[in-house]
Design a protein around this motif. Structure first.
Motif, PDB file in Angstrom:
ATOM      1  N   UNK A 134      11.504 -23.605  -9.109  1.00  0.00           N
ATOM      2  CA  UNK A 134      12.662 -23.163  -8.338  1.00  0.00           C
ATOM      3  C   UNK A 134      12.304 -22.694  -6.935  1.00  0.00           C
ATOM      4  N   UNK A 135      13.370 -22.532  -6.097  1.00  0.00           N
ATOM      5  CA  UNK A 135      13.234 -21.754  -4.872  1.00  0.00           C
ATOM      6  C   UNK A 135      12.929 -20.325  -5.306  1.00  0.00           C
ATOM      7  N   UNK A 136      12.109 -19.608  -4.537  1.00  0.00           N
ATOM      8  CA  UNK A 136      11.719 -18.254  -4.923  1.00  0.00           C
ATOM      9  C   UNK A 136      12.135 -17.257  -3.855  1.00  0.00           C
ATOM     10  N   UNK A 137      12.701 -16.138  -4.305  1.00  0.00           N
ATOM     11  CA  UNK A 137      13.200 -15.090  -3.431  1.00  0.00           C
ATOM     12  C   UNK A 137      12.561 -13.764  -3.825  1.00  0.00           C
ATOM     13  N   UNK A 138      12.394 -12.878  -2.841  1.00  0.00           N
ATOM     14  CA  UNK A 138      11.798 -11.569  -3.111  1.00  0.00           C
ATOM     15  C   UNK A 138      12.543 -10.484  -2.352  1.00  0.00           C
ATOM     16  N   UNK A 192      17.280  -5.638  -6.876  1.00  0.00           N
ATOM     17  CA  UNK A 192      16.462  -4.709  -7.657  1.00  0.00           C
ATOM     18  C   UNK A 192      16.745  -4.844  -9.154  1.00  0.00           C
ATOM     19  N   UNK A 193      17.716  -5.663  -9.506  1.00  0.00           N
ATOM     20  CA  UNK A 193      17.995  -5.956 -10.915  1.00  0.00           C
ATOM     21  C   UNK A 193      17.418  -7.294 -11.354  1.00  0.00           C
ATOM     22  N   UNK A 194      16.649  -7.951 -10.489  1.00  0.00           N
ATOM     23  CA  UNK A 194      16.065  -9.253 -10.846  1.00  0.00           C
ATOM     24  C   UNK A 194      15.095  -9.113 -12.007  1.00  0.00           C
ATOM     25  N   UNK A 195      14.934 -10.198 -12.733  1.00  0.00           N
ATOM     26  CA  UNK A 195      14.142 -10.188 -13.956  1.00  0.00           C
ATOM     27  C   UNK A 195      12.681  -9.838 -13.722  1.00  0.00           C
ATOM     28  N   UNK A 196      12.050 -10.396 -12.690  1.00  0.00           N
ATOM     29  CA  UNK A 196      10.621 -10.174 -12.490  1.00  0.00           C
ATOM     30  C   UNK A 196      10.394  -8.996 -11.547  1.00  0.00           C
ATOM     31  N   UNK A 197       9.903  -7.896 -12.087  1.00  0.00           N
ATOM     32  CA  UNK A 197       9.596  -6.684 -11.333  1.00  0.00           C
ATOM     33  C   UNK A 197       8.079  -6.559 -11.252  1.00  0.00           C
ATOM     34  N   UNK A 198       7.560  -6.389 -10.024  1.00  0.00           N
ATOM     35  CA  UNK A 198       6.115  -6.319  -9.841  1.00  0.00           C
ATOM     36  C   UNK A 198       5.737  -4.981  -9.210  1.00  0.00           C
ATOM     37  N   UNK A 199       5.188  -4.060  -9.993  1.00  0.00           N
ATOM     38  CA  UNK A 199       4.720  -2.786  -9.446  1.00  0.00           C
ATOM     39  C   UNK A 199       3.516  -3.008  -8.522  1.00  0.00           C
ATOM     40  N   UNK A 200       3.193  -2.042  -7.661  1.00  0.00           N
ATOM     41  CA  UNK A 200       2.050  -2.183  -6.749  1.00  0.00           C
ATOM     42  C   UNK A 200       0.754  -2.504  -7.497  1.00  0.00           C
ATOM     43  N   UNK A 232       0.823  -1.208   0.000  1.00  0.00           N
ATOM     44  CA  UNK A 232       0.000   0.000   0.000  1.00  0.00           C
ATOM     45  C   UNK A 232       0.859   1.261   0.000  1.00  0.00           C
ATOM     46  N   UNK A 233       2.155   1.101   0.201  1.00  0.00           N
ATOM     47  CA  UNK A 233       3.042   2.263   0.260  1.00  0.00           C
ATOM     48  C   UNK A 233       3.800   2.540  -1.027  1.00  0.00           C
ATOM     49  N   UNK A 234       3.437   1.877  -2.105  1.00  0.00           N
ATOM     50  CA  UNK A 234       4.073   2.144  -3.395  1.00  0.00           C
ATOM     51  C   UNK A 234       5.354   1.368  -3.640  1.00  0.00           C
ATOM     52  N   UNK A 235       5.686   0.386  -2.803  1.00  0.00           N
ATOM     53  CA  UNK A 235       6.907  -0.387  -2.993  1.00  0.00           C
ATOM     54  C   UNK A 235       6.795  -1.291  -4.228  1.00  0.00           C
ATOM     55  N   UNK A 236       7.900  -1.355  -4.970  1.00  0.00           N
ATOM     56  CA  UNK A 236       8.001  -2.294  -6.083  1.00  0.00           C
ATOM     57  C   UNK A 236       8.698  -3.540  -5.572  1.00  0.00           C
ATOM     58  N   UNK A 237       8.184  -4.708  -5.940  1.00  0.00           N
ATOM     59  CA  UNK A 237       8.782  -5.975  -5.532  1.00  0.00           C
ATOM     60  C   UNK A 237       9.533  -6.600  -6.694  1.00  0.00           C
ATOM     61  N   UNK A 238      10.577  -7.344  -6.370  1.00  0.00           N
ATOM     62  CA  UNK A 238      11.381  -8.049  -7.361  1.00  0.00           C
ATOM     63  C   UNK A 238      11.453  -9.510  -6.938  1.00  0.00           C
ATOM     64  N   UNK A 239      11.233 -10.405  -7.876  1.00  0.00           N
ATOM     65  CA  UNK A 239      11.255 -11.847  -7.622  1.00  0.00           C
ATOM     66  C   UNK A 239      12.399 -12.454  -8.419  1.00  0.00           C
ATOM     67  N   UNK A 240      13.125 -13.376  -7.791  1.00  0.00           N
ATOM     68  CA  UNK A 240      14.158 -14.123  -8.511  1.00  0.00           C
ATOM     69  C   UNK A 240      13.967 -15.606  -8.263  1.00  0.00           C
ATOM     70  N   UNK A 241      14.480 -16.390  -9.178  1.00  0.00           N
ATOM     71  CA  UNK A 241      14.317 -17.838  -9.170  1.00  0.00           C
ATOM     72  C   UNK A 241      15.667 -18.492  -8.910  1.00  0.00           C
ATOM     73  N   UNK A 242      15.776 -19.272  -7.846  1.00  0.00           N
ATOM     74  CA  UNK A 242      16.988 -20.013  -7.467  1.00  0.00           C
ATOM     75  C   UNK A 242      18.172 -19.129  -7.102  1.00  0.00           C
TER      76      UNK A 242
END
Length: 153
Positions: free
Chosen positions: A131-135, A110-118, A95-105
């Motif tokens: 894969x194992x998933x990291x955020x 912040x340079x990870x391939x999957x970027x998820x805007x709010x 709710x605070x406008x943070x962008x999330x990034x997901x990486x696989x294994x």
């Protein structure tokens, strides 16, 4: 009474199903029953030989839904499944406008391939990462809502 004395069998309507809603033919138009994954998929055909059932038996998902707070340090939020994952979805619920990034294994950055805007939702339901998933979030207080389904290996 002899067998030939009975009247011939006829359809209720001679129109094809798309022309008349009064008649819906049976199989193959009916959906198959949900198969039990524990049962074998080989059946006997009418000629006595074995045939393989070509239905994909894991198109059904039993979804687990969770939420986790993400900060500016990479966090592993989902382990590689013991069996196989057949559904995976992410939603940036921040709710605070943070962008999330997901990486696989690997640890997320912040340079990870999957970027998820709010407010964005990402769904994998055809080809599902195993894969194992990291955020990680670009600012403290990110909120990641995720859902997944697995089946036995």
């Amino acid at each position: 009474m002899a067998i030939n004395d009975f009247p011939p069998v006829q359809y209720v309507s001679d129109l094809l199903p798309w022309e008349s809603p009064t008649y819906i033919p049976p199989s193959p138009h009916n959906l198959p029953a949900r198969p039990d994954p524990a049962l074998g998929t080989t059946t006997r055909n009418s000629l006595g030989g074995d045939t393989a059932n070509i239905r994909e038996i894991y198109r059904y998902a039993s979804v687990t839904s969770l939420s986790v707070t993400i900060g500016t340090t990479s966090v592993k939020f989902l382990d590689q499944p013991i069996g196989k994952r057949n559904f995976l979805g992410f939603r940036n619920a921040s709710t605070g406008g943070q962008t999330l990034y997901i990486d696989f294994s690997a640890n997320a950055t912040t340079g990870s391939w999957l970027q998820i805007p709010p407010g964005t939702l990402v769904l994998f339901d055809t080809v599902v990462p195993q894969d194992d998933l990291y955020a990680i979030a670009d600012a403290a207080g990110g909120q990641l809502a995720y859902a997944y389904s697995t089946f036995g290996g």
